[in-house]
Design an enzyme around this catalytic site. Structure first.
Site, PDB file in Angstrom:
ATOM      1  CG  PHE A  69      44.516  81.380  70.517  1.00 42.26           C
ATOM      2  CD1 PHE A  69      43.886  80.993  71.524  1.00 42.26           C
ATOM      3  CD2 PHE A  69      44.760  80.927  69.646  1.00 42.26           C
ATOM      4  CE1 PHE A  69      43.946  79.502  71.635  1.00 42.26           C
ATOM      5  CE2 PHE A  69      44.512  79.403  69.338  1.00 42.26           C
ATOM      6  CZ  PHE A  69      44.291  78.767  70.724  1.00 42.26           C
ATOM      7  CD1 TRP A 120      50.746  81.988  59.840  1.00 46.58           C
ATOM      8  CD2 TRP A 120      49.448  83.431  58.966  1.00 46.58           C
ATOM      9  NE1 TRP A 120      50.834  82.054  58.419  1.00 46.58           N
ATOM     10  CE2 TRP A 120      50.326  83.207  57.930  1.00 46.58           C
ATOM     11  CE3 TRP A 120      48.648  84.711  58.680  1.00 46.58           C
ATOM     12  CZ2 TRP A 120      50.040  83.645  56.667  1.00 46.58           C
ATOM     13  CZ3 TRP A 120      48.416  85.027  57.274  1.00 46.58           C
ATOM     14  CH2 TRP A 120      49.259  84.600  56.147  1.00 46.58           C
ATOM     15  CD  GLU A 148      39.474  80.297  65.820  1.00 45.63           C
ATOM     16  OE1 GLU A 148      38.813  79.537  66.501  1.00 45.63           O
ATOM     17  OE2 GLU A 148      39.597  81.539  66.269  1.00 45.63           O
ATOM     18  CB  THR A 157      42.634  73.183  57.722  1.00 43.56           C
ATOM     19  OG1 THR A 157      42.833  71.517  58.325  1.00 43.56           O
ATOM     20  CG2 THR A 157      43.871  73.886  57.793  1.00 43.56           C
TER      21      THR A 157
END
Ligand SMILES: Cc1cc2nc3c(=O)[nH]c(=O)nc-3n(C[C@H](O)[C@H](O)[C@H](O)COP(=O)(O)OP(=O)(O)OC[C@H]3O[C@@H](n4cnc5c(N)ncnc54)[C@H](O)[C@@H]3O)c2cc1C
Length: 386
Positions: free
Chosen positions: A123, A156, A368, A370
């Site tokens: 993703f 990331w 996903e 903070t």
């Protein structure tokens, strides 16, 4: 109100528990030390149906409910949080949007092999200048005839060095802000696609987090997911579901830390008795268990609501997944802190599992969405409802 699991849910939990105990636990220290991504364990978990648990049988999955999925992630994270991250991304952040927004041709090409665990999904939303501010992404997609050309960088990206398909969000209309974002299914063989550097991380070191470079990457228009401009909606819906998996990871990891701590407290001696006999240690263990249980109830309720919302006449899940993710991700950090405290100096040593758990837990309140973003979602939801 019924708090019991079905026989099938218990079977899933126990099967995964036995598998990770036998096939994962003995290797975790080594994988973590060398940064090895355990694709061989993922293949075996795929054979157990763990790579596409939420997918209907028509698309190659076992068509299970979200509680079953949560039980699977919990059991994996209890032993190896990094492996749970890989499973969570492919199961929910990639497959749920494909199921909801994909064409039949895209589901045949990508969803079926993803659900069978033939390859993993990644993703790709975050970029160097834009994490929480998803509408601020800059990766550009320009169309000519039947091809989009993607240029920019993602960072990331979990599973990024090993995925078979990448769900990539790019700006097709930069002047339209969040409404100018479009989603694409990028294959690693596409010209102009390259895996860049690997992040050198504090924890979860056997889960690859990589940079992806798109240099005029050629993506057929048939690989666009949904319509132009629908990308942010697709990304946010994926994150809504994904948060349940991350909350499950937090609960599982915290349970693993409590298991380790209770076992150690019974055997470690100080002042002529086991440290479990000191009230200070008992209170830490009691607080750990109570907080884990509170998080687990928020988690199971969010999972229950997620399954209910697809039924006619039921209300949407709302911010329940955010509440579960917020509380569970902060809870796990309190729990691992206490676990290290109970272990004393051994908790600070690479010899102990709780040292790894302490590092692995830290990111859970960051990815996903903070904790600050979860609080924003929760407050927005509650104020809108008044
Ligand atoms: C191990 C790991 C794996 C990851 N995997 C993926 C992945 O697979 N795919 C992917 O796309 N991304 C992934 N990410 C990226 C992750 O989702 C982002 O790091 C996260 O969304 C936060 O973005 P940021 O790091 O840019 O922080 P920033 O957005 O720069 O935030 C910095 C700080 O400011 C706060 N802040 C920002 N905006 C607000 C606001 N409006 N109100 C209050 N506070 C605010 C944040 O809460 C945070 O404390 C991963 C990250 C890590 C560490």
């Amino acid at each position: 109100m019924d708090f019991s699991f079905s026989d099938h849910q218990l079977l899933i939990r126990d099967t995964v528990r036995d598998f990770v105990h036998a096939e994962v636990r003995p290797h975790v220290k080594d994988w973590e030390r060398t940064g090895h991504f355990p694709l061989e364990a993922i293949k075996k978990l795929a054979e157990l149906g763990c790579c596409g648990m939420l997918m209907p049988e028509a698309w190659g999955g076992p068509g299970l409910d979200t509680i079953s999925y949560v039980l699977m992630i919990e059991e994996v994270a209890r032993v190896h949080a990094a492996l749970a991250t890989a499973l969570s991304v492919t199961n929910s952040a990639v497959q749920l949007p494909l199921l909801a927004f994909g064409s039949d041709a895209q589901k045949h090409r990508f969803l079926k092999p993803l659900a069978a665990g033939e390859f993993l999904g990644a993703f790709c939303l975050t970029e160097p200048p834009a994490g929480s501010d998803a509408a601020g992404i800059q990766l550009r997609a320009s169309r000519s005839a039947e091809t989009y050309s993607l240029t920019g960088t993602k960072t990331w990206v979990t599973n990024g060095s090993a995925a078979g398909v990448y769900l990539v969000f790019a700006k097709t209309d930069p002047s339209a802000g969040g409404k100018g974002i479009t989603a694409f299914l990028v294959e690693p063989s596409f010209p102009g696609f390259k895996v860049g550097r690997h992040e050198d991380k504090m924890g979860q070191r056997s889960s690859p987090s990589v940079e992806l470079i798109f240099d005029n990457c050629q993506v057929p228009a048939a690989n666009r997911l949904g319509e132009e401009g629908q990308g942010l909606k697709i990304a946010l819906s994926a994150l809504d579901g994904g948060r349940i998996g991350i909350a499950a990871q937090a609960v599982g990891l915290a349970q693993g830390a409590l298991d380790e701590s209770a076992a150690y407290a019974r055997t470690r001696k100080a002042f002529g008795k086991s440290i479990a006999e000191f009230q200070a240690i008992q209170w830490m263990l009691a607080d750990m268990q109570t907080e884990i249980e509170a998080a687990r109830l928020l988690l199971y309720r969010a999972a229950f609501l997620k399954d209910q919302q697809s039924l006619p006449g039921h209300s949407p899940m709302g911010s329940a997944a955010s509440r579960a993710k917020l509380y569970a991700s902060e809870m796990v950090n309190r729990v691992v802190y206490k676990a290290v405290q109970i272990f004393g100096s051994l908790g600070y040593s690479r010899e102990s599992d709780v040292e790894r758990m302490y590092r692995d837990a830290r990111v859970i309140s960051i990815y996903e969405g903070t904790s600050e973003i979860q609080r924003t979602i929760i407050a927005r939801d509650l104020l809108a409802a008044r």
